[in-house]
Motif scaffolding. Structure first.
Motif, PDB file in Angstrom:
ATOM      1  N   ALA A  37      28.816 -38.929  58.721  1.00 37.92           N
ATOM      2  CA  ALA A  37      28.126 -40.212  58.561  1.00 37.92           C
ATOM      3  C   ALA A  37      28.748 -41.345  59.382  1.00 37.92           C
ATOM      4  O   ALA A  37      28.024 -42.145  59.982  1.00 37.92           O
ATOM      5  N   ARG A  38      30.072 -41.419  59.416  1.00 37.51           N
ATOM      6  CA  ARG A  38      30.697 -42.545  60.119  1.00 37.51           C
ATOM      7  C   ARG A  38      30.475 -42.446  61.631  1.00 37.51           C
ATOM      8  O   ARG A  38      30.256 -43.448  62.299  1.00 37.51           O
ATOM      9  N   GLN A  39      30.541 -41.227  62.146  1.00 36.34           N
ATOM     10  CA  GLN A  39      30.248 -41.055  63.573  1.00 36.34           C
ATOM     11  C   GLN A  39      28.786 -41.383  63.860  1.00 36.34           C
ATOM     12  O   GLN A  39      28.454 -42.036  64.848  1.00 36.34           O
ATOM     13  N   ARG A  40      27.936 -40.922  62.990  1.00 41.04           N
ATOM     14  CA  ARG A  40      26.501 -41.185  63.154  1.00 41.04           C
ATOM     15  C   ARG A  40      26.238 -42.683  63.158  1.00 41.04           C
ATOM     16  O   ARG A  40      25.501 -43.216  63.982  1.00 41.04           O
ATOM     17  N   GLN A  41      26.872 -43.341  62.215  1.00 42.45           N
ATOM     18  CA  GLN A  41      26.721 -44.797  62.072  1.00 42.45           C
ATOM     19  C   GLN A  41      27.150 -45.507  63.355  1.00 42.45           C
ATOM     20  O   GLN A  41      26.424 -46.351  63.883  1.00 42.45           O
ATOM     21  N   ALA A  42      28.310 -45.130  63.877  1.00 40.79           N
ATOM     22  CA  ALA A  42      28.828 -45.794  65.077  1.00 40.79           C
ATOM     23  C   ALA A  42      27.937 -45.516  66.288  1.00 40.79           C
ATOM     24  O   ALA A  42      27.639 -46.428  67.075  1.00 40.79           O
ATOM     25  N   VAL A  43      27.504 -44.276  66.437  1.00 37.70           N
ATOM     26  CA  VAL A  43      26.665 -43.920  67.591  1.00 37.70           C
ATOM     27  C   VAL A  43      25.315 -44.632  67.520  1.00 37.70           C
ATOM     28  O   VAL A  43      24.820 -45.149  68.528  1.00 37.70           O
ATOM     29  N   ILE A  44      24.726 -44.678  66.342  1.00 34.79           N
ATOM     30  CA  ILE A  44      23.417 -45.353  66.190  1.00 34.79           C
ATOM     31  C   ILE A  44      23.541 -46.833  66.540  1.00 34.79           C
ATOM     32  O   ILE A  44      22.726 -47.387  67.288  1.00 34.79           O
TER      33      ILE A  44
ATOM     34  N   LEU B 243      21.702 -35.950  65.488  1.00 34.07           N
ATOM     35  CA  LEU B 243      22.377 -37.006  64.719  1.00 34.07           C
ATOM     36  C   LEU B 243      22.561 -36.596  63.269  1.00 34.07           C
ATOM     37  O   LEU B 243      23.576 -36.916  62.641  1.00 34.07           O
ATOM     38  N   ASP B 244      21.549 -35.899  62.733  1.00 37.79           N
ATOM     39  CA  ASP B 244      21.625 -35.473  61.328  1.00 37.79           C
ATOM     40  C   ASP B 244      22.812 -34.561  61.056  1.00 37.79           C
ATOM     41  O   ASP B 244      23.217 -34.395  59.904  1.00 37.79           O
ATOM     42  N   GLN B 245      23.337 -33.968  62.113  1.00 36.52           N
ATOM     43  CA  GLN B 245      24.460 -33.048  61.930  1.00 36.52           C
ATOM     44  C   GLN B 245      25.816 -33.746  62.000  1.00 36.52           C
ATOM     45  O   GLN B 245      26.843 -33.142  61.712  1.00 36.52           O
ATOM     46  N   LEU B 246      25.816 -35.000  62.414  1.00 32.45           N
ATOM     47  CA  LEU B 246      27.088 -35.709  62.567  1.00 32.45           C
ATOM     48  C   LEU B 246      27.614 -36.190  61.228  1.00 32.45           C
ATOM     49  O   LEU B 246      26.831 -36.520  60.334  1.00 32.45           O
TER      50      LEU B 246
ATOM     51  N   GLY C 297      31.561 -38.859  68.212  1.00 31.56           N
ATOM     52  CA  GLY C 297      30.141 -38.636  67.917  1.00 31.56           C
ATOM     53  C   GLY C 297      29.382 -38.180  69.157  1.00 31.56           C
ATOM     54  O   GLY C 297      28.551 -37.259  69.087  1.00 31.56           O
ATOM     55  N   LYS C 298      29.675 -38.801  70.278  1.00 33.88           N
ATOM     56  CA  LYS C 298      28.976 -38.427  71.512  1.00 33.88           C
ATOM     57  C   LYS C 298      29.353 -37.014  71.947  1.00 33.88           C
ATOM     58  O   LYS C 298      28.503 -36.258  72.429  1.00 33.88           O
TER      59      LYS C 298
ATOM     60  N   GLY D 194      33.087 -34.698  50.714  1.00 36.58           N
ATOM     61  CA  GLY D 194      33.641 -35.884  51.333  1.00 36.58           C
ATOM     62  C   GLY D 194      33.241 -35.939  52.796  1.00 36.58           C
ATOM     63  O   GLY D 194      33.201 -34.909  53.479  1.00 36.58           O
ATOM     64  N   LEU D 195      32.930 -37.136  53.250  1.00 35.10           N
ATOM     65  CA  LEU D 195      32.466 -37.256  54.628  1.00 35.10           C
ATOM     66  C   LEU D 195      33.533 -36.831  55.618  1.00 35.10           C
ATOM     67  O   LEU D 195      33.234 -36.272  56.665  1.00 35.10           O
ATOM     68  N   ASP D 196      34.778 -37.084  55.278  1.00 36.20           N
ATOM     69  CA  ASP D 196      35.845 -36.719  56.194  1.00 36.20           C
ATOM     70  C   ASP D 196      35.993 -35.213  56.303  1.00 36.20           C
ATOM     71  O   ASP D 196      36.570 -34.704  57.262  1.00 36.20           O
ATOM     72  N   GLU D 197      35.474 -34.527  55.282  1.00 34.23           N
ATOM     73  CA  GLU D 197      35.587 -33.072  55.298  1.00 34.23           C
ATOM     74  C   GLU D 197      34.412 -32.417  56.008  1.00 34.23           C
ATOM     75  O   GLU D 197      34.384 -31.211  56.196  1.00 34.23           O
ATOM     76  N   ALA D 198      33.409 -33.206  56.329  1.00 35.60           N
ATOM     77  CA  ALA D 198      32.218 -32.632  56.963  1.00 35.60           C
ATOM     78  C   ALA D 198      32.569 -32.075  58.334  1.00 35.60           C
ATOM     79  O   ALA D 198      33.412 -32.627  59.031  1.00 35.60           O
ATOM     80  N   PRO D 199      31.947 -30.994  58.693  1.00 33.74           N
ATOM     81  CA  PRO D 199      32.248 -30.416  60.011  1.00 33.74           C
ATOM     82  C   PRO D 199      31.773 -31.327  61.124  1.00 33.74           C
ATOM     83  O   PRO D 199      30.775 -32.024  60.988  1.00 33.74           O
ATOM     84  N   GLU D 200      32.500 -31.314  62.209  1.00 37.64           N
ATOM     85  CA  GLU D 200      32.120 -32.143  63.354  1.00 37.64           C
ATOM     86  C   GLU D 200      30.779 -31.690  63.908  1.00 37.64           C
ATOM     87  O   GLU D 200      29.938 -32.483  64.265  1.00 37.64           O
ATOM     88  N   VAL D 201      30.585 -30.391  64.017  1.00 39.32           N
ATOM     89  CA  VAL D 201      29.327 -29.847  64.514  1.00 39.32           C
ATOM     90  C   VAL D 201      28.904 -28.707  63.602  1.00 39.32           C
ATOM     91  O   VAL D 201      29.667 -27.767  63.390  1.00 39.32           O
ATOM     92  N   ALA D 202      27.715 -28.822  63.048  1.00 43.33           N
ATOM     93  CA  ALA D 202      27.256 -27.771  62.152  1.00 43.33           C
ATOM     94  C   ALA D 202      26.746 -26.586  62.966  1.00 43.33           C
ATOM     95  O   ALA D 202      26.060 -26.747  63.969  1.00 43.33           O
TER      96      ALA D 202
END
Lengths: 124, 194
Positions: free
Chosen positions: B137-144, B132-135, B174-175, B101-109
């Motif tokens: 998805a939702r944070q990545r999306q917003a930052v992009i 960016l690849d480590q973010l 994300g930043k 789940g995306l919400d379970e993904a670590p903030e920083v790998a």
């Protein structure tokens, strides 16, 4: 020295963003060609009629072109008449016209402008 | 591929889409040239893989072609709609790719920054992409959308179908994560010591 100041970090990150904005990735020509092909294929579907019309045969399309079956009937009649006239010759056309027209005695004429009236009208 | 000059360059995206829906072939070409690179660019930022990005962008563009006759004018910008479709498709792919789940993904790998070794100044864009690849998805999306595509927060909110405050939160997180990822590589990337 490891920077811990948040403002300095933000500025550095902005440099990365700026570098990425300047380094815009361009798609390949093959990709654009595929997208364009898709667009044309989908657009072709827009132009198609919602319900397919039944296919018309060559003869039916010809009949439709000349004005439908009544017009086609007239053409057939005229063609046959022309062929018949050509076959029997002009001299015998009377035989055909006799079917339609009575003799001179029975073919009535109506004079809507009696003699003299036409001249009188012209003189006015 | 040799593309002809965009003859409808002055027309709005929406006008082009309506023309396309009405069967104008020139509009199809103009929209392809205008929207194709956008879809590809965002897909690549999201996925980090060129072939996969082209595949996804083509799918998004296909959806745009299909929706054209039903496009309701004045409701949304075409570009916003496309951003939404591309980023949602990318998010789905990332979800399948990671299997979590995306919400379970670590903030920083952990350890991901090692791929940034030997980067030099002109590779900052590539370094950012790796980060960016480590973010999530939702944070990545917003930052992009905010920092690379230059959308406003309300536009991002519309594209992501969330509130503006949520956009601000995602962008800030994300930043922070990006800064942390890039921090350890400042010297290699040409920033040196301040």
């Amino acid at each position: 020295m490891v920077m811990t100041d948040e403002k300095a970090k933000g500025l550095a990150l902005d440099d990365f963003f700026a570098a990425a904005r300047n380094d815009l990735p361009e798609p390949s020509g093959a990709f654009l060609a595929r997208v364009l092909n898709d667009s044309e294929a989908v657009q072709a579907g827009f132009a198609a009629p919602a319900a397919p019309t039944p296919r018309m045969g060559l003869f039916a399309r010809f009949a439709d072109l000349v004005g439908g079956w009544p017009a086609l009937g007239g053409m057939v009649t005229a063609t046959l008449a022309g062929a018949w006239i050509g076959f029997v010759g002009v001299d015998r056309i009377d035989a055909l016209s006799g079917v339609y027209f009575a003799s001179a005695e029975t073919l009535g004429t109506v004079n809507l402008l009696p003699d003299g009236d036409l001249l009188a009208l012209a003189a006015e | 591929m040799d593309m002809a000059f965009d003859a409808l360059s002055d027309a709005s995206d929406e006008a082009l889409l309506v023309l396309y829906g009405n069967g104008d072939p020139t509009a199809a070409r103009s929209l392809t040239l205008r929207m194709g690179p956008l879809a590809f660019r965002v897909a690549l930022r999201m996925l980090g893989d060129r072939a996969e990005a082209e595949d996804l962008a083509q799918e998004a563009m296909l959806r745009l072609w299909k929706i054209a006759p039903e496009w309701r004018q004045g409701e949304a910008k075409v570009s916003t709609w496309l951003y939404r479709v591309v980023t949602n498709l990318a998010t789905d792919r990332l979800r399948r790719r990671r299997g979590v789940g995306l919400d379970e993904a670590p903030e920083v790998a952990d350890g991901a920054a090692s791929a940034l070794d030997r980067m030099i100044d002109e590779d900052r864009a590539a370094a950012l992409q790796l980060a960016l690849d480590q973010l999530p998805a939702r944070q990545r999306q917003a930052v992009i959308l905010r920092h690379l595509e230059g959308l406003s927060n309300p536009e991002i909110a519309a594209a992501m179908e969330i509130g503006v405050e949520a956009v601000e939160s995602l962008t800030a997180r994300g930043k922070r994560a990006l800064a942390a990822l890039l921090e350890g590589r400042r010297e290699e990337l040409g920033y040196g010591h301040d």
